[in-house]
Design an enzyme around this catalytic site. Structure first.
Site, PDB file in Angstrom:
ATOM      1  N   HIS A 140       0.833  -1.267   0.123  1.00  0.00           N
ATOM      2  CA  HIS A 140      -0.125   0.092  -0.046  1.00  0.00           C
ATOM      3  C   HIS A 140       0.916   1.410  -0.175  1.00  0.00           C
ATOM      4  CE1 HIS A 140      -3.842   1.948   1.152  1.00  0.00           C
ATOM      5  NE2 HIS A 140      -2.690   3.144   1.834  1.00  0.00           N
ATOM      6  N   GLU A 141       1.767   1.305   0.825  1.00  0.00           N
ATOM      7  CA  GLU A 141       2.748   2.585   1.110  1.00  0.00           C
ATOM      8  C   GLU A 141       3.624   2.520  -0.356  1.00  0.00           C
ATOM      9  OE1 GLU A 141       1.613   4.484   3.019  1.00  0.00           O
ATOM     10  OE2 GLU A 141       0.535   3.362   4.229  1.00  0.00           O
TER      11      GLU A 141
ATOM     12  N   HIS B  69       1.943   4.736  -2.686  1.00  0.00           N
ATOM     13  CA  HIS B  69       1.908   6.053  -2.302  1.00  0.00           C
ATOM     14  C   HIS B  69       3.340   6.733  -2.826  1.00  0.00           C
ATOM     15  CE1 HIS B  69      -1.707   6.447  -0.321  1.00  0.00           C
ATOM     16  NE2 HIS B  69      -1.331   5.716   0.481  1.00  0.00           N
TER      17      HIS B  69
END
Length: 194
Positions: free
Chosen positions: A96-97, A100
């Site tokens: 997920h990160e 980003h």
């Protein structure tokens, strides 16, 4: 974003209220995560975009608030060891990160204080990371046969956005709705959503 005093500029992943593991154990799990195909692929794609990430880009830390991790623009990813208990959770946070981080890398003008920019990256991270796979949703206590993924992504985007001091709830919802179609359908660096 800013869901934890240690986690700024990129959104905190998955909100957890449990006591997790120690930093050393989490560091070992991060090392295992770096060998998974999805993490390897995302790291390669960041390199191709001109953002090579070093060994200290992903760190295990104890976090004060109920987030599993976050991305800090210009610094890297934190994984909240005291909020996670299993390898799968660490893998999900890292993936997920990294999405980003990829968004931050590929966009020269990404502004995490801008609700629409932040919403777009959260939509993409939720959609592309598998955060909202039906099995994960079931384990969180959300049971729905149809439409669960988009509902889950919207719920999780709002949780992250309302922790951004620049995005009070009405502005967060408007921003999410305004960018939804474009950002949900943007699957870069993948050909399609995994």
């Amino acid at each position: 974003m800013d869901a934890d005093s240690d986690v700024k500029a990129g959104g905190g992943s998955s909100f957890y209220n449990k006591q997790g593991m120690g930093v050393k154990e989490c560091e070992n799990m991060i090392r295992r995560s770096l060998r998974t195909p999805m993490v390897k692929f995302l790291r390669e794609q960041m390199g191709k975009t001109g953002c090579n990430i070093g060994d200290n880009f992903i760190k295990a830390v104890d976090c004060e608030n109920s987030v599993a991790g976050g991305y800090i623009s210009g610094e890297g990813i934190v994984v909240c060891s005291n909020r996670l208990t299993m390898q799968d959770e660490v893998n999900q946070v890292v993936i997920h990160e990294l999405i980003h981080a990829y968004d931050d890398c590929r966009s020269a003008n990404l502004d995490w204080a801008n609700c629409a920019h932040h919403a777009c990256s959260e939509i993409r991270a939720g959609h592309l990371s598998g955060d909202c796979h039906y099995k994960r949703e079931f384990l969180r206590g959300f049971m729905k046969i149809r439409g669960h993924e988009q509902e889950c992504i919207k719920r999780r985007v709002m949780k992250s956005l309302v922790n951004n001091p620049n995005c009070p709830e009405p502005a967060a919802k408007d921003a999410m709705e305004a960018v939804w179609d474009t950002c949900y359908n943007d699957t870069q660096p993948f050909d399609r959503a995994p």
